[in-house]
Design a protein around this motif. Structure first.
Motif, mmCIF file in Angstrom:
data_model
loop_
_atom_site.group_PDB
_atom_site.id
_atom_site.type_symbol
_atom_site.label_atom_id
_atom_site.label_comp_id
_atom_site.label_asym_id
_atom_site.label_seq_id
_atom_site.Cartn_x
_atom_site.Cartn_y
_atom_site.Cartn_z
ATOM 1 N N MET A 1 0.849 -1.186 0.000
ATOM 2 C CA MET A 1 0.000 0.000 0.000
ATOM 3 C C MET A 1 0.888 1.242 0.000
ATOM 4 S SD MET A 1 -3.317 -0.666 2.437
ATOM 5 C CE MET A 1 -2.387 -0.889 3.919
ATOM 6 N N PRO A 2 0.493 2.272 -0.727
ATOM 7 C CA PRO A 2 1.260 3.517 -0.758
ATOM 8 C C PRO A 2 1.227 4.214 0.600
ATOM 9 C CG PRO A 2 -0.248 3.410 -2.622
ATOM 10 C CD PRO A 2 -0.589 2.281 -1.707
ATOM 11 N N PRO A 115 -8.383 -2.795 -7.197
ATOM 12 C CA PRO A 115 -7.161 -3.564 -7.483
ATOM 13 C C PRO A 115 -6.695 -3.499 -8.938
ATOM 14 C CG PRO A 115 -8.655 -4.853 -6.119
ATOM 15 C CD PRO A 115 -9.398 -3.608 -6.526
ATOM 16 N N LEU A 116 -7.588 -3.539 -9.887
ATOM 17 C CA LEU A 116 -7.182 -3.541 -11.289
ATOM 18 C C LEU A 116 -6.549 -2.227 -11.739
ATOM 19 C CD1 LEU A 116 -10.166 -5.463 -12.933
ATOM 20 C CD2 LEU A 116 -7.852 -6.316 -12.466
ATOM 21 N N LEU A 117 -6.863 -1.144 -11.050
ATOM 22 C CA LEU A 117 -6.325 0.170 -11.421
ATOM 23 C C LEU A 117 -5.279 0.682 -10.432
ATOM 24 C CD1 LEU A 117 -9.601 1.955 -12.591
ATOM 25 C CD2 LEU A 117 -7.827 0.894 -14.001
ATOM 26 N N ASN A 122 -2.492 4.543 -7.900
ATOM 27 C CA ASN A 122 -1.791 4.758 -6.628
ATOM 28 C C ASN A 122 -0.771 5.900 -6.676
ATOM 29 O OD1 ASN A 122 -3.198 2.980 -5.018
ATOM 30 N ND2 ASN A 122 -1.745 1.308 -5.276
ATOM 31 N N PRO A 123 0.084 5.978 -7.705
ATOM 32 C CA PRO A 123 1.037 7.093 -7.742
ATOM 33 C C PRO A 123 0.350 8.454 -7.851
ATOM 34 C CG PRO A 123 1.711 5.357 -9.254
ATOM 35 C CD PRO A 123 0.329 5.013 -8.774
ATOM 36 N N ALA A 128 -1.372 13.396 -4.973
ATOM 37 C CA ALA A 128 -2.469 14.283 -4.563
ATOM 38 C C ALA A 128 -2.580 14.339 -3.043
ATOM 39 C CB ALA A 128 -3.785 13.816 -5.177
ATOM 40 N N LEU A 129 -2.463 13.198 -2.375
ATOM 41 C CA LEU A 129 -2.521 13.179 -0.906
ATOM 42 C C LEU A 129 -1.334 13.912 -0.293
ATOM 43 C CD1 LEU A 129 -3.816 9.571 -0.197
ATOM 44 C CD2 LEU A 129 -4.959 11.707 0.410
ATOM 45 N N ARG A 130 -0.150 13.760 -0.879
ATOM 46 C CA ARG A 130 1.046 14.458 -0.374
ATOM 47 C C ARG A 130 0.861 15.974 -0.502
ATOM 48 N NH1 ARG A 130 4.159 11.840 -3.121
ATOM 49 N NH2 ARG A 130 4.657 10.245 -1.588
#
Length: 167
Positions: A1-2, A115-117, A122-123, A128-130
């Motif tokens: 997980m990121p 999961p498929l995407l 994730n990056p 965006a979260l950072r």
């Protein structure tokens, strides 16, 4: 997980930074990306549940999280119990820094829940979260420094008001 980790030194005492960090219901007043935070339940002084709505790259993410506050360690851990992401867990922390100042950090681990995407999204989600976390910490810093400036101006104002007339 990121995982996303963001920290920011802030020139206020750790006690002041901690008070601002745990006052999540005031976040929407000082943070542009936070639409609302409402504490929905408190089981005691250390455990609460809050509902969040945060704008992230044009979308509104909503979730409810359980929080465990540790005022001695100046850390609060959170875990999404319902919401838009597959998983969202992390913590806020305030550490002492040189000169009586603070370092405030936000650490988040997440799973977008698709999961498929995941390899593609994730990056993008991590970036965006950072960015969002950095904006939140900067807004917290502005609020704290503004309050600190207002407080340091009070004694001079009071002294001027309390001076006796010399007439």
């Amino acid at each position: 997980m990121p995982r996303v980790e963001v920290e920011l030194p802030i020139a206020v005492p750790p006690e002041a930074a901690w008070a601002a960090v745990v006052d999540v219901e005031s976040f929407s007043a000082c943070m542009d990306s936070v639409d609302s935070v409402t504490i929905t339940r408190r089981t005691d002084d250390r455990h609460r549940t809050s509902a969040w709505a945060v704008r992230l790259k044009g979308s509104v993410l909503q979730w409810t999280e359980d929080e465990v506050l540790d005022p001695v360690a100046r850390r609060f851990d959170f875990r999404q119990v319902t919401g838009d992401l597959g998983e969202f867990v992390g913590h806020w922390a305030v550490r002492p820094a040189p000169g009586g100042h603070s370092t405030v950090s936000l650490d988040v681990t997440f799973d977008i829940g698709i999961p498929l995407l995941a390899d593609l999204l994730n990056p993008v989600a991590a970036d965006a979260l950072r960015e969002n976390a950095a904006q939140m910490l900067s807004a917290l810093e502005r609020q704290l420094l503004s309050a600190d400036t207002e407080l340091s101006a009070l004694p001079a104002t009071r002294e001027a008001e309390e001076e006796p007339d010399l007439v």
